[in-house]
Enzyme design. Structure first.
Site, PDB file in Angstrom:
ATOM      1  N   CYS A  59       4.437   2.974  16.006  1.00 45.75           N
ATOM      2  CA  CYS A  59       4.477   1.978  14.851  1.00 45.75           C
ATOM      3  C   CYS A  59       5.898   2.724  14.024  1.00 45.75           C
ATOM      4  O   CYS A  59       5.459   3.692  13.000  1.00 45.75           O
ATOM      5  CB  CYS A  59       3.740   2.474  14.113  1.00 45.75           C
ATOM      6  SG  CYS A  59       3.448   1.338  12.560  1.00 45.75           S
ATOM      7  N   CYS A  85       4.931   1.910   9.480  1.00 46.63           N
ATOM      8  CA  CYS A  85       3.933   2.658   9.072  1.00 46.63           C
ATOM      9  C   CYS A  85       2.973   3.455  10.058  1.00 46.63           C
ATOM     10  O   CYS A  85       3.768   3.940  10.890  1.00 46.63           O
ATOM     11  CB  CYS A  85       3.167   1.728   7.949  1.00 46.63           C
ATOM     12  SG  CYS A  85       2.370   0.205   8.478  1.00 46.63           S
ATOM     13  N   SER A  86       2.087   3.222  10.251  1.00 42.40           N
ATOM     14  CA  SER A  86       0.699   4.011  11.360  1.00 42.40           C
ATOM     15  C   SER A  86       0.344   3.632  12.412  1.00 42.40           C
ATOM     16  O   SER A  86      -0.878   4.141  12.718  1.00 42.40           O
ATOM     17  CB  SER A  86       0.792   5.464  10.740  1.00 42.40           C
ATOM     18  OG  SER A  86      -0.188   5.657   9.632  1.00 42.40           O
ATOM     19  N   CYS A  87       0.415   1.673  12.460  1.00 43.00           N
ATOM     20  CA  CYS A  87       0.138   1.080  13.100  1.00 43.00           C
ATOM     21  C   CYS A  87      -1.012   1.426  14.704  1.00 43.00           C
ATOM     22  O   CYS A  87       0.010   2.151  14.866  1.00 43.00           O
ATOM     23  CB  CYS A  87       0.057  -0.316  13.342  1.00 43.00           C
ATOM     24  SG  CYS A  87       0.533  -1.398  11.593  1.00 43.00           S
TER      25      CYS A  87
END
Length: 204
Positions: A109, A112-114
């Site tokens: 991602c 961000c950190s999906c």
């Protein structure tokens, strides 16, 4: 005269280490009665231990065993995993991508950190790091090498960018020598990292 600290940024008083910052915030929110530590521990335990990557491993193992299930998963992963009860926050829209002799898939991602929590549990720290997010797009083979994965030169590497709209599950290649193994046994060969694409499934 002593220095006046009264106008300093209050955020500067938080520890610089991320783990310490989280602990400080947790303590503050608990004292204010905004969170229940027991409930928080339950949520963390659920995703880290009881869910963890086991849900995803079950999906992959079933795909290895059942060609019809595999085809349905590749066509509409959201429906298939939802029918199995693996849905909810961070897992609303799923796409399954399959590793083959000619293509290896890896997920990141970049914004961000999906991450598909219902299938893989809590994302690892490195998945959220700036270094991983930046490098894997530019030099995926070098990143894979850092994880101990060396692919044949003829195998293409495709990077999938997970977003708030769609998250990915990598179906790693089934290792040789697993004929006759049932779903539960196959699940032990499938790691979280292999379903992100930064590892291969383990040999039996």
């Amino acid at each position: 005269m002593p220095h006046d600290h009264s106008h300093e940024d209050p955020h500067a008083l938080l520890p610089s280490d991320p783990a310490l910052r989280v602990k400080a915030l947790e303590t503050l929110l608990t004292r204010k009665g905004l969170i229940d530590p027991a409930a928080l521990d339950e949520i963390i335990d659920t995703y880290e231990n009881r869910i963890g990557p086991r849900n995803g491993a079950r999906v992959v193992a079933r795909a290895w065993l059942d060609p019809a299930f595999r085809a349905a998963l590749l066509e509409d992963a959201t429906k298939v995993v939802s029918d199995l009860g693996f849905y909810g926050r961070q897992g609303e829209h799923m796409v399954a991508v399959e590793n083959t002799e000619t293509q290896h898939n890896i997920v990141v991602c970049t914004l961000c950190s999906c991450y598909p929590w219902p299938l893989l549990g809590i994302p690892p720290g490195w998945y959220k790091s700036d270094a991983y997010r930046a490098r894997v797009v530019r030099e995926p083979r070098k990143v894979l090498a850092d994880f101990g994965v060396t692919l044949p030169s003829e195998t293409a590497v495709r990077v999938w960018d997970s977003t708030a709209e769609v998250r990915y599950l990598v179906i790693p290649q089934r290792p040789a020598g697993t004929e006759g193994m049932d779903e539960e046994a196959l699940m032990t060969l499938i790691s979280r990292d292999s379903m992100i694409g930064t590892a291969l499934a383990s040999a039996p």
